[in-house]
Design a protein around this motif. Sequence first.
Motif, mmCIF file in Angstrom:
data_model
loop_
_atom_site.group_PDB
_atom_site.id
_atom_site.type_symbol
_atom_site.label_atom_id
_atom_site.label_comp_id
_atom_site.label_asym_id
_atom_site.label_seq_id
_atom_site.Cartn_x
_atom_site.Cartn_y
_atom_site.Cartn_z
ATOM 1 N N ALA A 1 -17.519 -17.449 2.173
ATOM 2 C CA ALA A 1 -18.844 -16.741 1.522
ATOM 3 C C ALA A 1 -20.003 -16.929 2.325
ATOM 4 C CB ALA A 1 -18.855 -17.334 0.153
ATOM 5 N N HIS A 2 -20.825 -16.056 2.484
ATOM 6 C CA HIS A 2 -22.409 -16.100 3.137
ATOM 7 C C HIS A 2 -23.480 -15.525 2.569
ATOM 8 C CE1 HIS A 2 -19.524 -15.880 6.772
ATOM 9 N NE2 HIS A 2 -18.949 -14.874 6.146
ATOM 10 N N LYS A 3 -24.356 -16.565 2.476
ATOM 11 C CA LYS A 3 -25.654 -16.396 1.670
ATOM 12 C C LYS A 3 -26.672 -16.101 2.339
ATOM 13 C CE LYS A 3 -28.282 -19.307 -1.284
ATOM 14 N NZ LYS A 3 -28.202 -20.766 -2.077
ATOM 15 N N GLY A 4 -26.859 -16.707 3.633
ATOM 16 C CA GLY A 4 -28.141 -16.480 4.413
ATOM 17 C C GLY A 4 -28.384 -15.092 5.038
ATOM 18 N N GLY A 5 -29.568 -14.363 4.673
ATOM 19 C CA GLY A 5 -29.485 -13.132 5.087
ATOM 20 C C GLY A 5 -29.277 -13.112 6.545
ATOM 21 N N MET A 6 -29.675 -13.660 7.528
ATOM 22 C CA MET A 6 -29.484 -13.618 9.048
ATOM 23 C C MET A 6 -28.108 -13.710 9.367
ATOM 24 S SD MET A 6 -32.538 -15.682 10.571
ATOM 25 C CE MET A 6 -32.107 -15.197 12.330
ATOM 26 N N HIS A 7 -27.391 -14.790 8.278
ATOM 27 C CA HIS A 7 -26.005 -14.732 8.737
ATOM 28 C C HIS A 7 -25.372 -13.698 8.138
ATOM 29 C CE1 HIS A 7 -25.913 -19.458 8.623
ATOM 30 N NE2 HIS A 7 -26.658 -19.021 9.505
ATOM 31 N N LYS B 1 -22.089 -7.112 11.626
ATOM 32 C CA LYS B 1 -22.174 -6.788 12.912
ATOM 33 C C LYS B 1 -20.875 -7.103 13.616
ATOM 34 C CE LYS B 1 -27.280 -6.231 13.175
ATOM 35 N NZ LYS B 1 -28.284 -6.947 14.091
ATOM 36 N N SER B 2 -20.574 -8.315 13.394
ATOM 37 C CA SER B 2 -19.421 -9.056 13.986
ATOM 38 C C SER B 2 -18.896 -10.012 13.299
ATOM 39 C CB SER B 2 -19.670 -9.297 15.400
ATOM 40 O OG SER B 2 -18.505 -9.934 15.732
ATOM 41 N N THR B 3 -17.827 -9.987 12.431
ATOM 42 C CA THR B 3 -17.290 -11.140 11.401
ATOM 43 C C THR B 3 -17.183 -12.460 12.249
ATOM 44 O OG1 THR B 3 -14.885 -10.251 11.872
ATOM 45 C CG2 THR B 3 -16.301 -9.554 10.136
ATOM 46 N N LEU C 1 -5.960 -12.868 6.805
ATOM 47 C CA LEU C 1 -4.748 -13.481 7.325
ATOM 48 C C LEU C 1 -4.045 -14.566 6.321
ATOM 49 C CD1 LEU C 1 -5.797 -14.006 10.972
ATOM 50 C CD2 LEU C 1 -4.077 -12.306 10.241
ATOM 51 N N ILE C 2 -4.972 -15.093 5.529
ATOM 52 C CA ILE C 2 -4.460 -16.078 4.623
ATOM 53 C C ILE C 2 -4.654 -15.487 3.226
ATOM 54 C CG2 ILE C 2 -4.361 -18.135 6.180
ATOM 55 C CD1 ILE C 2 -7.357 -17.468 4.138
ATOM 56 N N GLY C 3 -4.951 -14.240 3.056
ATOM 57 C CA GLY C 3 -5.148 -13.921 1.694
ATOM 58 C C GLY C 3 -6.457 -14.169 1.035
ATOM 59 N N ASN C 4 -7.511 -14.595 1.603
ATOM 60 C CA ASN C 4 -8.768 -14.728 1.248
ATOM 61 C C ASN C 4 -9.798 -13.704 1.276
ATOM 62 O OD1 ASN C 4 -10.843 -16.180 -0.269
ATOM 63 N ND2 ASN C 4 -10.597 -17.984 0.785
ATOM 64 N N ASP C 5 -10.906 -13.760 0.944
ATOM 65 C CA ASP C 5 -11.946 -12.654 0.914
ATOM 66 C C ASP C 5 -13.101 -12.880 1.323
ATOM 67 O OD1 ASP C 5 -10.241 -10.544 -0.591
ATOM 68 O OD2 ASP C 5 -10.579 -11.816 -2.351
ATOM 69 N N ARG C 6 -13.788 -12.106 1.951
ATOM 70 C CA ARG C 6 -15.195 -12.403 2.608
ATOM 71 C C ARG C 6 -16.026 -12.189 1.466
ATOM 72 N NH1 ARG C 6 -14.786 -9.015 6.457
ATOM 73 N NH2 ARG C 6 -14.263 -10.697 7.781
ATOM 74 N N ARG C 7 -16.919 -12.907 1.066
ATOM 75 C CA ARG C 7 -18.115 -12.593 0.087
ATOM 76 C C ARG C 7 -19.509 -12.632 0.622
ATOM 77 N NH1 ARG C 7 -17.386 -17.349 -3.145
ATOM 78 N NH2 ARG C 7 -18.486 -16.335 -4.913
ATOM 79 N N PHE C 8 -20.474 -11.896 0.166
ATOM 80 C CA PHE C 8 -21.809 -12.009 0.414
ATOM 81 C C PHE C 8 -22.670 -12.357 -0.831
ATOM 82 C CE2 PHE C 8 -20.861 -8.522 3.712
ATOM 83 C CZ PHE C 8 -20.593 -9.457 4.814
ATOM 84 N N SER D 1 -29.799 -5.581 2.576
ATOM 85 C CA SER D 1 -28.617 -4.867 3.087
ATOM 86 C C SER D 1 -27.296 -5.593 2.321
ATOM 87 C CB SER D 1 -28.098 -5.349 4.723
ATOM 88 O OG SER D 1 -28.188 -6.484 4.940
ATOM 89 N N THR D 2 -27.582 -6.920 1.808
ATOM 90 C CA THR D 2 -26.521 -7.570 0.996
ATOM 91 C C THR D 2 -26.541 -6.955 -0.299
ATOM 92 O OG1 THR D 2 -27.164 -9.572 2.201
ATOM 93 C CG2 THR D 2 -26.058 -9.926 0.067
ATOM 94 N N ILE D 3 -27.894 -6.821 -1.060
ATOM 95 C CA ILE D 3 -27.798 -6.102 -2.280
ATOM 96 C C ILE D 3 -27.106 -4.619 -2.205
ATOM 97 C CG2 ILE D 3 -29.111 -5.317 -3.753
ATOM 98 C CD1 ILE D 3 -31.128 -7.866 -3.239
ATOM 99 N N LEU D 4 -27.394 -4.095 -1.016
ATOM 100 C CA LEU D 4 -27.001 -2.543 -0.802
ATOM 101 C C LEU D 4 -25.524 -2.662 -0.887
ATOM 102 C CD1 LEU D 4 -26.959 0.277 -0.398
ATOM 103 C CD2 LEU D 4 -27.076 -0.257 2.327
ATOM 104 N N LYS D 5 -24.820 -3.822 -0.122
ATOM 105 C CA LYS D 5 -23.139 -3.731 -0.123
ATOM 106 C C LYS D 5 -22.748 -4.146 -1.505
ATOM 107 C CE LYS D 5 -22.489 -5.236 4.587
ATOM 108 N NZ LYS D 5 -21.618 -3.868 5.019
#
Length: 531
Positions: free
Chosen positions: A298-304, A310-312, A322-329, A338-342
């Motif tokens: 899970a990613h919170k900071g705008g710069m992060h 751009k590159s995970t 690979l381990i069945g989890n999800d990326r979250r913003f 950009s986060t809100i747009l996603k």
Amino acid sequence: MSNKKIEIFDSTLRDGAQGEDISFSLEDKIKLALALDKIGVTYIEAGNPGSNPKDMEFFKRIKEVKLSNSRLVAFGSTRKANIKAEEDKNLKSLIGADTETVAIFGKAWDFQVEEILKTSLEENINMIFDTIKFAKEKNKEVVFDAEHFFDGYKANKEYAIKAIKTAKKAGADVIVLCDTNGGTLPKEIKEISKKVVEELGGRIGIHCHNDIGLAVANSLAAVEEGVIHIQGTFIGFGERCGNANLSSIIPTLQLKMGYRVVEEEKLSRLTKTARFISEISNLKLTDNMPYVGESAFAHKGGMHIDAVTKSTKSYEHINPELIGNDRRFLISEVSGRSTILKEIQKIFPNIERDSEEVTKVTNRLKELEYEGYKFEGAEGTVELLIRKTIGKYKPFFQLNHFKTIVEQPFSNKDFTSTAIVNITVDNENKIAASQGDGPVNALDKALREALESFYPKLKEVRLVDYKVRVLDSKSATGSKVRVLIESTDGRENWTTVGVSKDVIEASWTALVDSLEYKLIKDMEKNLKAYF
């Protein structure tokens, strides 16, 4: 890097059951065994058949269930002092469990032998030899757990080595070095494990407890020195501070260190299995648990977030899929546009970055955050807010009114809570009343009762977690509160939030969002299935 196969020995059904607030029913143990088999651990250690009727019944019942990938293990101790192995009742029960593999523990620390078992050092050696020999004569694969091995080695190296050499001489197939008190450092684990592997050879295992938070590190350190068998519990719980966490060990061995542990397809079930085990155990999985936690990617900071888009690999050590989890913003006051747009594009993929809708949603989020809302982790409320702000939302019911009553009857010392809900669905009115453990629980039950006749799928939904946070403690009992509710339908978890100076109103807001989120998701699934 190595392509060597590492054996995983899961003891969730016994070591895990020794954790505080854990109590598995017989049916729970069957479900857990099937989940562990599905992910492909090598061994499932299921309990001590001589210790209680539940475990004995489990070994009878599990025979009716076909395990496809894992070997079932019964667990027990060496014979009692000064009797024959064939006369020991617990040992008879161990053999009677009728598993191909048995795990037998015996003391490897002279202090434990003399002060806890109250027997002689030589008799303990005889107990180890006789027990393993007896099990081998019954054609069992034997895993010998050398209890307190590392403490024993540091206190009396010769005796600890003699204990495990005796076990090997008696025919033990695997010798497991146990850090039972969980206080050994990785450097010590490495040095001692290396010496044992060199001196004994064969299949050497490691069993670490987590009393100083190093059970995973210690297990991996032992593997680096030639250990090929790791014991632990799947999400790390157990007595005191728990056991080595296999949901961290398995992917680290396979994805970071190059060992063969489970099949790739099975590794993708890691997160699902961890969360299932946490549900059965009635323990909420820690959000920041490595690999399988809700916040692990899970990613919170705008710069992060900008970097990850751009590159995970900029802020992720592996691909979560690979381990069945999800990326979250996470949506928060530090989120970028950009986060809100996603988040918007998850629902409405055709909306562009510079559209009016993105501005409206951004402004509405900021307004609500000023009022005390916090949206990170509250994906259910965020989705509903986006739909409402953009104008793509239709309520599933209309609230006419609700009432909660809390009273203390004269004849009863306990408070009772009652809720009455009056709603309308498609011009049809429905009134429902319910009692509960407190006004929020009563309100939850009454709302469900009113809605389930219109929306039967809501019967699947239950609350997993309920949190109340006081936002302004200076206002004392007049403070504004934030209520966070986590819900599940058994397949997906989601979180909703409500804010008010009235805890009942805040809870109502979060409850309604929780149920409407479920109804929206089911409606979308039905539309996809139709088309």
